[in-house]
Write a protein that holds these residues in place. Structure first.
Motif, PDB file in Angstrom:
ATOM      1  N   MET A   1       0.822  -1.183   0.000  1.00 55.30           N
ATOM      2  CA  MET A   1       0.000   0.000   0.000  1.00 55.30           C
ATOM      3  C   MET A   1       0.875   1.260   0.000  1.00 55.30           C
ATOM      4  O   MET A   1       0.561   2.210  -0.682  1.00 55.30           O
ATOM      5  N   LEU A   2       1.914   1.221   0.814  1.00 56.25           N
ATOM      6  CA  LEU A   2       2.825   2.362   0.846  1.00 56.25           C
ATOM      7  C   LEU A   2       3.564   2.487  -0.483  1.00 56.25           C
ATOM      8  O   LEU A   2       3.690   3.579  -1.027  1.00 56.25           O
ATOM      9  N   ASN A   4       2.597   1.527  -3.351  1.00 52.57           N
ATOM     10  CA  ASN A   4       1.660   1.897  -4.421  1.00 52.57           C
ATOM     11  C   ASN A   4       1.074   3.292  -4.212  1.00 52.57           C
ATOM     12  O   ASN A   4       0.139   3.677  -4.916  1.00 52.57           O
ATOM     13  N   ASN A   5       1.594   4.017  -3.233  1.00 52.31           N
ATOM     14  CA  ASN A   5       1.092   5.352  -2.892  1.00 52.31           C
ATOM     15  C   ASN A   5      -0.376   5.347  -2.486  1.00 52.31           C
ATOM     16  O   ASN A   5      -1.083   6.325  -2.670  1.00 52.31           O
ATOM     17  N   GLU A   6      -0.856   4.220  -1.960  1.00 48.57           N
ATOM     18  CA  GLU A   6      -2.219   4.144  -1.448  1.00 48.57           C
ATOM     19  C   GLU A   6      -2.271   4.615   0.003  1.00 48.57           C
ATOM     20  O   GLU A   6      -3.354   4.851   0.545  1.00 48.57           O
ATOM     21  N   LEU A   7      -1.103   4.740   0.613  1.00 50.37           N
ATOM     22  CA  LEU A   7      -1.018   5.095   2.022  1.00 50.37           C
ATOM     23  C   LEU A   7       0.190   6.000   2.200  1.00 50.37           C
ATOM     24  O   LEU A   7       1.274   5.702   1.698  1.00 50.37           O
ATOM     25  N   ASP A   8       0.002   7.095   2.922  1.00 48.04           N
ATOM     26  CA  ASP A   8       1.141   7.993   3.105  1.00 48.04           C
ATOM     27  C   ASP A   8       2.066   7.443   4.198  1.00 48.04           C
ATOM     28  O   ASP A   8       1.637   6.659   5.044  1.00 48.04           O
ATOM     29  N   THR A  11       0.980   7.708   7.986  1.00 46.63           N
ATOM     30  CA  THR A  11      -0.084   6.767   8.350  1.00 46.63           C
ATOM     31  C   THR A  11       0.463   5.351   8.430  1.00 46.63           C
ATOM     32  O   THR A  11       0.124   4.597   9.349  1.00 46.63           O
TER      33      THR A  11
END
Length: 51
Positions: A1-2, A4-8, A11
């Motif tokens: 997620m990180l 894939n830039n789905e999560l900063d 966070t």
């Protein structure tokens, strides 16, 4: 997620920290259960030996 830039990153770090806190609490609970069992066994042995 990180990745894939789905999560900063902030966070992601907060989630990782929370997971580590939870795992630490689980470990403490497991260790306490083992200590309780050992104490019980020691008391039983002491009673059998008349202490």
């Amino acid at each position: 997620m990180l990745l894939n830039n789905e999560l900063d990153p902030k966070t992601a770090n907060a989630l990782l920290y929370a997971c580590n806190v939870c795992l630490g609490a689980i470990r403490v609970d497991e260790q306490q259960a083992k200590l309780d069992e050992l104490e019980k066994l020691v008391r039983e042995v002491e009673q059998q030996n008349g202490h």
